[in-house]
Design a protein around this motif. Sequence first.
Motif, PDB file in Angstrom:
ATOM      1  N   ASP A   6       0.839  -1.207   0.000  1.00  0.00           N
ATOM      2  CA  ASP A   6       0.000   0.000   0.000  1.00  0.00           C
ATOM      3  C   ASP A   6       0.870   1.251   0.000  1.00  0.00           C
ATOM      4  OD1 ASP A   6       0.857   0.523   2.632  1.00  0.00           O
ATOM      5  OD2 ASP A   6      -0.813  -0.617   3.481  1.00  0.00           O
ATOM      6  N   ALA A   7       0.217   2.366  -0.311  1.00  0.00           N
ATOM      7  CA  ALA A   7       0.921   3.641  -0.449  1.00  0.00           C
ATOM      8  C   ALA A   7       1.576   4.065   0.859  1.00  0.00           C
ATOM      9  CB  ALA A   7      -0.041   4.714  -0.933  1.00  0.00           C
ATOM     10  N   ALA A   8       0.909   3.789   1.990  1.00  0.00           N
ATOM     11  CA  ALA A   8       1.466   4.184   3.281  1.00  0.00           C
ATOM     12  C   ALA A   8       2.789   3.474   3.538  1.00  0.00           C
ATOM     13  CB  ALA A   8       0.467   3.871   4.395  1.00  0.00           C
ATOM     14  N   ALA A   9       2.866   2.181   3.183  1.00  0.00           N
ATOM     15  CA  ALA A   9       4.106   1.434   3.379  1.00  0.00           C
ATOM     16  C   ALA A   9       5.225   1.993   2.501  1.00  0.00           C
ATOM     17  CB  ALA A   9       3.888  -0.044   3.086  1.00  0.00           C
ATOM     18  N   LEU A  10       4.870   2.401   1.278  1.00  0.00           N
ATOM     19  CA  LEU A  10       5.871   2.975   0.383  1.00  0.00           C
ATOM     20  C   LEU A  10       6.356   4.332   0.901  1.00  0.00           C
ATOM     21  CD1 LEU A  10       4.317   1.998  -3.056  1.00  0.00           C
ATOM     22  CD2 LEU A  10       6.376   1.045  -2.008  1.00  0.00           C
ATOM     23  N   ASP A  11       5.432   5.102   1.464  1.00  0.00           N
ATOM     24  CA  ASP A  11       5.842   6.381   2.063  1.00  0.00           C
ATOM     25  C   ASP A  11       6.810   6.133   3.217  1.00  0.00           C
ATOM     26  OD1 ASP A  11       4.328   7.841   0.298  1.00  0.00           O
ATOM     27  OD2 ASP A  11       2.596   8.047   1.640  1.00  0.00           O
ATOM     28  N   ARG A  12       6.504   5.136   4.031  1.00  0.00           N
ATOM     29  CA  ARG A  12       7.410   4.819   5.139  1.00  0.00           C
ATOM     30  C   ARG A  12       8.749   4.297   4.623  1.00  0.00           C
ATOM     31  NH1 ARG A  12       2.619   2.646   7.126  1.00  0.00           N
ATOM     32  NH2 ARG A  12       3.341   0.504   6.794  1.00  0.00           N
ATOM     33  N   LEU A  13       8.701   3.617   3.452  1.00  0.00           N
ATOM     34  CA  LEU A  13       9.948   3.130   2.863  1.00  0.00           C
ATOM     35  C   LEU A  13      10.851   4.303   2.475  1.00  0.00           C
ATOM     36  CD1 LEU A  13      11.446   0.542   1.993  1.00  0.00           C
ATOM     37  CD2 LEU A  13      10.475   0.877  -0.295  1.00  0.00           C
ATOM     38  N   LEU A  14      10.235   5.363   1.960  1.00  0.00           N
ATOM     39  CA  LEU A  14      11.016   6.561   1.647  1.00  0.00           C
ATOM     40  C   LEU A  14      11.603   7.180   2.917  1.00  0.00           C
ATOM     41  CD1 LEU A  14       9.056   8.475  -1.167  1.00  0.00           C
ATOM     42  CD2 LEU A  14      11.224   7.246  -1.352  1.00  0.00           C
ATOM     43  N   GLU A  15      10.825   7.158   3.994  1.00  0.00           N
ATOM     44  CA  GLU A  15      11.347   7.652   5.268  1.00  0.00           C
ATOM     45  C   GLU A  15      12.529   6.805   5.719  1.00  0.00           C
ATOM     46  OE1 GLU A  15       8.308   7.873   8.205  1.00  0.00           O
ATOM     47  OE2 GLU A  15       6.928   9.011   6.930  1.00  0.00           O
ATOM     48  N   LEU A  16      12.400   5.502   5.536  1.00  0.00           N
ATOM     49  CA  LEU A  16      13.495   4.607   5.895  1.00  0.00           C
ATOM     50  C   LEU A  16      14.736   4.915   5.067  1.00  0.00           C
ATOM     51  CD1 LEU A  16      14.256   2.087   7.612  1.00  0.00           C
ATOM     52  CD2 LEU A  16      13.651   0.700   5.616  1.00  0.00           C
ATOM     53  N   GLN A  17      14.516   5.159   3.774  1.00  0.00           N
ATOM     54  CA  GLN A  17      15.645   5.508   2.916  1.00  0.00           C
ATOM     55  C   GLN A  17      16.306   6.803   3.395  1.00  0.00           C
ATOM     56  OE1 GLN A  17      17.160   3.969  -0.257  1.00  0.00           O
ATOM     57  NE2 GLN A  17      18.535   5.251   0.963  1.00  0.00           N
ATOM     58  N   GLY A  18      15.483   7.736   3.830  1.00  0.00           N
ATOM     59  CA  GLY A  18      16.024   8.985   4.350  1.00  0.00           C
ATOM     60  C   GLY A  18      16.913   8.755   5.565  1.00  0.00           C
ATOM     61  N   GLU A  19      16.467   7.875   6.455  1.00  0.00           N
ATOM     62  CA  GLU A  19      17.272   7.569   7.637  1.00  0.00           C
ATOM     63  C   GLU A  19      18.566   6.848   7.238  1.00  0.00           C
ATOM     64  OE1 GLU A  19      16.735   8.709  10.513  1.00  0.00           O
ATOM     65  OE2 GLU A  19      14.718   9.485  10.166  1.00  0.00           O
ATOM     66  N   ASP A  20      18.456   5.894   6.306  1.00  0.00           N
ATOM     67  CA  ASP A  20      19.648   5.169   5.863  1.00  0.00           C
ATOM     68  C   ASP A  20      20.637   6.099   5.174  1.00  0.00           C
ATOM     69  OD1 ASP A  20      19.111   2.617   6.805  1.00  0.00           O
ATOM     70  OD2 ASP A  20      17.872   2.096   5.085  1.00  0.00           O
ATOM     71  N   SER A  21      20.119   7.037   4.388  1.00  0.00           N
ATOM     72  CA  SER A  21      21.009   7.990   3.714  1.00  0.00           C
ATOM     73  C   SER A  21      21.702   8.884   4.729  1.00  0.00           C
ATOM     74  CB  SER A  21      20.217   8.842   2.718  1.00  0.00           C
ATOM     75  OG  SER A  21      19.707   8.041   1.662  1.00  0.00           O
ATOM     76  N   ALA A  22      20.954   9.306   5.749  1.00  0.00           N
ATOM     77  CA  ALA A  22      21.552  10.131   6.802  1.00  0.00           C
ATOM     78  C   ALA A  22      22.628   9.353   7.550  1.00  0.00           C
ATOM     79  CB  ALA A  22      20.470  10.610   7.765  1.00  0.00           C
ATOM     80  N   ILE A  23      22.357   8.094   7.854  1.00  0.00           N
ATOM     81  CA  ILE A  23      23.337   7.252   8.540  1.00  0.00           C
ATOM     82  C   ILE A  23      24.593   7.085   7.693  1.00  0.00           C
ATOM     83  CG2 ILE A  23      23.787   4.880   9.303  1.00  0.00           C
ATOM     84  CD1 ILE A  23      20.828   4.806  10.226  1.00  0.00           C
ATOM     85  N   LYS A  24      24.410   6.875   6.400  1.00  0.00           N
ATOM     86  CA  LYS A  24      25.554   6.708   5.494  1.00  0.00           C
ATOM     87  C   LYS A  24      26.394   7.982   5.455  1.00  0.00           C
ATOM     88  CE  LYS A  24      26.585   5.277   0.722  1.00  0.00           C
ATOM     89  NZ  LYS A  24      27.269   6.471   0.193  1.00  0.00           N
ATOM     90  N   ARG A  25      25.731   9.136   5.357  1.00  0.00           N
ATOM     91  CA  ARG A  25      26.476  10.403   5.322  1.00  0.00           C
ATOM     92  C   ARG A  25      27.255  10.623   6.625  1.00  0.00           C
ATOM     93  NH1 ARG A  25      21.672  12.214   2.832  1.00  0.00           N
ATOM     94  NH2 ARG A  25      20.920  13.041   4.825  1.00  0.00           N
ATOM     95  N   LEU A  26      26.602  10.313   7.734  1.00  0.00           N
ATOM     96  CA  LEU A  26      27.263  10.505   9.029  1.00  0.00           C
ATOM     97  C   LEU A  26      28.465   9.577   9.185  1.00  0.00           C
ATOM     98  CD1 LEU A  26      24.121  10.909  11.301  1.00  0.00           C
ATOM     99  CD2 LEU A  26      25.915  12.620  10.969  1.00  0.00           C
ATOM    100  N   ARG A  27      28.325   8.341   8.742  1.00  0.00           N
ATOM    101  CA  ARG A  27      29.453   7.412   8.836  1.00  0.00           C
ATOM    102  C   ARG A  27      30.609   7.861   7.945  1.00  0.00           C
ATOM    103  NH1 ARG A  27      25.959   1.755   8.708  1.00  0.00           N
ATOM    104  NH2 ARG A  27      25.481   1.688  10.963  1.00  0.00           N
ATOM    105  N   GLU A  28      30.279   8.346   6.765  1.00  0.00           N
ATOM    106  CA  GLU A  28      31.323   8.829   5.861  1.00  0.00           C
ATOM    107  C   GLU A  28      31.999  10.059   6.455  1.00  0.00           C
ATOM    108  OE1 GLU A  28      29.152   9.448   2.276  1.00  0.00           O
ATOM    109  OE2 GLU A  28      29.332   7.354   1.613  1.00  0.00           O
ATOM    110  N   ARG A  29      31.190  10.935   7.062  1.00  0.00           N
ATOM    111  CA  ARG A  29      31.757  12.122   7.694  1.00  0.00           C
ATOM    112  C   ARG A  29      32.676  11.737   8.853  1.00  0.00           C
ATOM    113  NH1 ARG A  29      28.717  16.363  11.575  1.00  0.00           N
ATOM    114  NH2 ARG A  29      30.478  17.763  11.933  1.00  0.00           N
TER     115      ARG A  29
END
Length: 242
Positions: A6-29
């Motif tokens: 459902d659309a809600a799960a996909l929206d949450r998936l984007l939120e998850l991607q946002g968190e993963d991207s933030a984690i990746k940037r922080l680890r690289e930093r």
Amino acid sequence: MPTDVDAAALDRLLELQGEDSAIKRLRERRASLPEAARLADVNAALAELDADLGIARAQRDDAARDQSRLEGEVDLLEQKIGREEGRLFAGSVSNPKELGALQAEVEMLKRRKSGLEDDLLEVMERREQAVATVERLEAERATTSAEAESLTATVGQLTAEIDEELRLHAGARDRIAATLPESLLTLYDRLREQKGGVGAAELVGGMCEGCHTRLPAREVERLRAQRGLQRCDNCRRILVVT
């Protein structure tokens, strides 16, 4: 591949991607802090200074020992010359042969003393240079050590701040991941590992935000009409149509 999402799960998936991207940037930093790189250089300079100081101090101490030895030898010769000259001028030696031998002995002792004094001057100069080198290196080391201490504190503070941000993002990720279907999460994690950390992307203005490819208008219309779980034809990431 899961299709009934459902659309809600996909929206949450984007939120998850946002968190993963933030984690990746922080680890690289965290791994590429310029202060940490500078600290490594400064610590290497400290190690080199310590090695140079060890050599310089050894040279200074060697020169000090040589100076002390030569001063002792010169002092002994001065005493011996004084005794022999005392005999020479006291008139206690009257035999011409013995007198000549005594005069020759005094001259030999004076020549030897002169040579030792020349050696002593060279050693004193060498010791002076070694002392100056030690003082210069110690001053340089003190400055470098102070910089290392400051950088260590800075790196520690920055690392602690990044670690706290990582902790917050990791917590948010765990909470979001717990709400997603297991099959969707498995697909997403596999794609994220394969695609440089980005497993899901949004379709914005007909463009996949994952690979930045603009899709044909007819394909965009199909995706919007079909909804559900979609994949980008170009990069094969999960494509979230909003």
